[in-house]
Write a protein that holds these residues in place. Structure first.
Motif, PDB file in Angstrom:
ATOM      1  N   GLN A 189       0.823  -1.209   0.000  1.00  0.00           N
ATOM      2  CA  GLN A 189       0.000   0.000   0.000  1.00  0.00           C
ATOM      3  C   GLN A 189       0.859   1.263   0.000  1.00  0.00           C
ATOM      4  O   GLN A 189       0.618   2.190  -0.776  1.00  0.00           O
ATOM      5  CB  GLN A 189      -0.932   0.010   1.223  1.00  0.00           C
ATOM      6  N   VAL A 190       1.868   1.311   0.884  1.00  0.00           N
ATOM      7  CA  VAL A 190       2.715   2.507   0.940  1.00  0.00           C
ATOM      8  C   VAL A 190       3.601   2.602  -0.301  1.00  0.00           C
ATOM      9  O   VAL A 190       3.924   3.692  -0.771  1.00  0.00           O
ATOM     10  CB  VAL A 190       3.570   2.538   2.222  1.00  0.00           C
ATOM     11  N   THR A 191       3.983   1.441  -0.847  1.00  0.00           N
ATOM     12  CA  THR A 191       4.777   1.446  -2.086  1.00  0.00           C
ATOM     13  C   THR A 191       3.957   2.034  -3.230  1.00  0.00           C
ATOM     14  O   THR A 191       4.450   2.849  -4.020  1.00  0.00           O
ATOM     15  CB  THR A 191       5.235   0.021  -2.439  1.00  0.00           C
ATOM     16  N   GLN A 227       6.771  -3.520  13.189  1.00  0.00           N
ATOM     17  CA  GLN A 227       5.855  -2.814  12.286  1.00  0.00           C
ATOM     18  C   GLN A 227       6.381  -1.406  11.977  1.00  0.00           C
ATOM     19  O   GLN A 227       5.666  -0.404  12.061  1.00  0.00           O
ATOM     20  CB  GLN A 227       4.449  -2.754  12.881  1.00  0.00           C
ATOM     21  N   LEU A 228       7.663  -1.379  11.629  1.00  0.00           N
ATOM     22  CA  LEU A 228       8.351  -0.123  11.329  1.00  0.00           C
ATOM     23  C   LEU A 228       8.598  -0.046   9.825  1.00  0.00           C
ATOM     24  O   LEU A 228       9.290  -0.886   9.262  1.00  0.00           O
ATOM     25  CB  LEU A 228       9.677  -0.064  12.092  1.00  0.00           C
ATOM     26  N   PHE A 229       8.024   0.953   9.173  1.00  0.00           N
ATOM     27  CA  PHE A 229       8.181   1.163   7.735  1.00  0.00           C
ATOM     28  C   PHE A 229       9.277   2.206   7.513  1.00  0.00           C
ATOM     29  O   PHE A 229       9.192   3.321   8.029  1.00  0.00           O
ATOM     30  CB  PHE A 229       6.868   1.656   7.117  1.00  0.00           C
ATOM     31  N   THR A 230      10.293   1.839   6.738  1.00  0.00           N
ATOM     32  CA  THR A 230      11.408   2.753   6.473  1.00  0.00           C
ATOM     33  C   THR A 230      11.458   3.084   4.993  1.00  0.00           C
ATOM     34  O   THR A 230      11.496   2.189   4.144  1.00  0.00           O
ATOM     35  CB  THR A 230      12.749   2.135   6.902  1.00  0.00           C
ATOM     36  N   GLN A 244       7.337  16.047   0.477  1.00  0.00           N
ATOM     37  CA  GLN A 244       6.294  15.426  -0.343  1.00  0.00           C
ATOM     38  C   GLN A 244       5.972  14.023   0.163  1.00  0.00           C
ATOM     39  O   GLN A 244       4.798  13.625   0.235  1.00  0.00           O
ATOM     40  CB  GLN A 244       6.732  15.360  -1.800  1.00  0.00           C
ATOM     41  N   LEU A 245       7.016  13.273   0.510  1.00  0.00           N
ATOM     42  CA  LEU A 245       6.833  11.909   1.002  1.00  0.00           C
ATOM     43  C   LEU A 245       5.998  11.911   2.287  1.00  0.00           C
ATOM     44  O   LEU A 245       5.006  11.186   2.391  1.00  0.00           O
ATOM     45  CB  LEU A 245       8.200  11.268   1.268  1.00  0.00           C
ATOM     46  N   SER A 291      -1.327  12.120   4.892  1.00  0.00           N
ATOM     47  CA  SER A 291      -2.686  12.362   4.393  1.00  0.00           C
ATOM     48  C   SER A 291      -3.462  11.072   4.177  1.00  0.00           C
ATOM     49  O   SER A 291      -4.694  11.063   4.138  1.00  0.00           O
ATOM     50  CB  SER A 291      -2.630  13.152   3.079  1.00  0.00           C
ATOM     51  N   ALA A 292      -2.741   9.953   4.047  1.00  0.00           N
ATOM     52  CA  ALA A 292      -3.409   8.667   3.759  1.00  0.00           C
ATOM     53  C   ALA A 292      -3.618   7.803   5.010  1.00  0.00           C
ATOM     54  O   ALA A 292      -4.569   7.020   5.061  1.00  0.00           O
ATOM     55  CB  ALA A 292      -2.591   7.884   2.732  1.00  0.00           C
ATOM     56  N   TYR A 293      -2.739   7.940   6.019  1.00  0.00           N
ATOM     57  CA  TYR A 293      -2.802   7.047   7.179  1.00  0.00           C
ATOM     58  C   TYR A 293      -2.625   7.823   8.483  1.00  0.00           C
ATOM     59  O   TYR A 293      -2.001   8.885   8.512  1.00  0.00           O
ATOM     60  CB  TYR A 293      -1.711   5.970   7.090  1.00  0.00           C
TER      61      TYR A 293
END
Length: 337
Positions: free
Chosen positions: A266-268, A285-288, A300-301, A307-309
């Motif tokens: 989803q984040v990709t 549950q750490l997204f890098t 921007q990232l 804005s999405a989560y």
């Protein structure tokens, strides 16, 4: 004075290959197919007296083979080696008095006798006087906190306890040069910190030269200002770790923790089209997100993800040394001005 000088060092091994089938096996009885594989491929470097140098590379890069040639265990196929002003192979007896060696996966202690008995045997081997032994080893034993272990058989020690004793054993004759091959492999954080602090201390106190090979880059960062990087038997970088990071580190790590369940795909998909590479630590549950060090891109990232989560935490870090070195191995040789 240079503690180590290596010129055009090369080590080749014969690798045999078996033919397939019964007929092939029969032919192998009389003639064997083999090819020459260079484990170390014409490398050059010097290490000054008192330096602490990290010798790093992936599995099979040639690190341990180099160490074994520098310590006289293996004979080079070609090239020149001078260690402490001697040829390790031609002046073997005199040479071993000037080095200490710790192999993380091999022991120099006798398995079934008490640690202190191993120390006494090594004291005799290195012809260390009682006065020298007491003056030096009392400090080593106290600093490494191994006094309670001295009367125990080596086989009853934990890995961390044994490695501290191995390090002490390598220093019984207080050598000017210490080779450490994966000395902290499998150790817990507290033992690693104790060993690192001790290595810094002997380097400062005795000007001991240390050549360290390890996969734990936190050891390199804590101890070594200079690194030599090896890949497929060749040196691809030799210089200051700080300079390498300044030259190659053009990115940032942006770490996200979410309040809801989020999938890596989803984040990709959310950041498709942006120069971002994602990794997920499932346990935490750490997204890098790895991204170029440009304020607008990072902004921007973060804006897209926020804005999405729903966000629990955000951290922005410099790219880690581990990630930096992984990128270097993927790209090949390094050019640092």
């Amino acid at each position: 004075m240079n503690a180590i000088e290596v010129k055009n060092l090369r080590k080749e091994f014969k690798a045999y290959s078996s033919r397939s089938g019964l007929a092939g096996a029969f032919r192998d009885l009389f003639t064997r197919n083999y090819k020459i594989i260079p484990a170390v491929n014409d490398i050059n470097f010097t290490v000054k007296q008192g330096e602490m140098v990290g010798y790093i590379g992936e599995n099979g890069a040639g690190k341990s083979t180099t160490i074994k040639m520098l310590t006289g265990i293996l004979t080079p196929t070609s090239g020149e080696i001078t260690v402490n002003g001697m040829n390790p192979h031609k002046e073997r007896e005199k040479f071993v008095q000037t080095i200490g060696v710790v192999f993380g996966q091999r022991s120099q202690l006798w398995w079934d006798i008490a640690v202190q008995e191993s120390f006494r045997l090594l004291k005799k081997v290195y012809k260390v006087s009682d006065e020298q032994y007491n003056n030096h080893m009392d400090h080593v034993i106290k600093t490494l906190d191994i006094e309670p272990l001295l009367d125990k058989p080596v086989r009853k020690l934990s890995l961390g306890q044994r490695m501290r004793c191995e390090l002490a054993a390598a220093l019984i004759h207080n050598p000017p040069l210490l080779f450490l091959d994966e000395p902290t492999i499998g150790l817990d954080v507290l033992v690693k910190l104790k060993i690192r602090d001790f290595l810094k201390e002997i380097n400062e106190k005795y000007n001991t030269t240390i050549l360290l090979t390890t996969h734990d880059l936190s050891d390199i960062e804590a101890l070594c200002e200079r690194v030599i990087m090896l890949d497929e038997g060749k040196v691809i970088y030799d210089g200051a770790l700080k300079k390498l990071k300044e030259t190659m580190d053009d990115g940032k790590e942006v770490q996200f923790q979410f309040l809801q369940n989020v999938d890596l795909t989803q984040v990709t998909a959310l950041t498709a089209g942006m120069p971002v590479k994602w990794e997920l630590n499932e346990k935490e549950q750490l997204f890098t997100a790895y991204i170029e060090d440009q304020d607008e891109l990072i902004s921007q990232l973060i804006s897209k993800v926020v804005s999405a989560y729903k966000i629990k935490d955000i951290k922005i870090n410099e790219t880690s040394t581990e990630e930096l070195i992984r990128n270097i191995y993927e790209k090949g040789a390094v050019e640092v001005g």
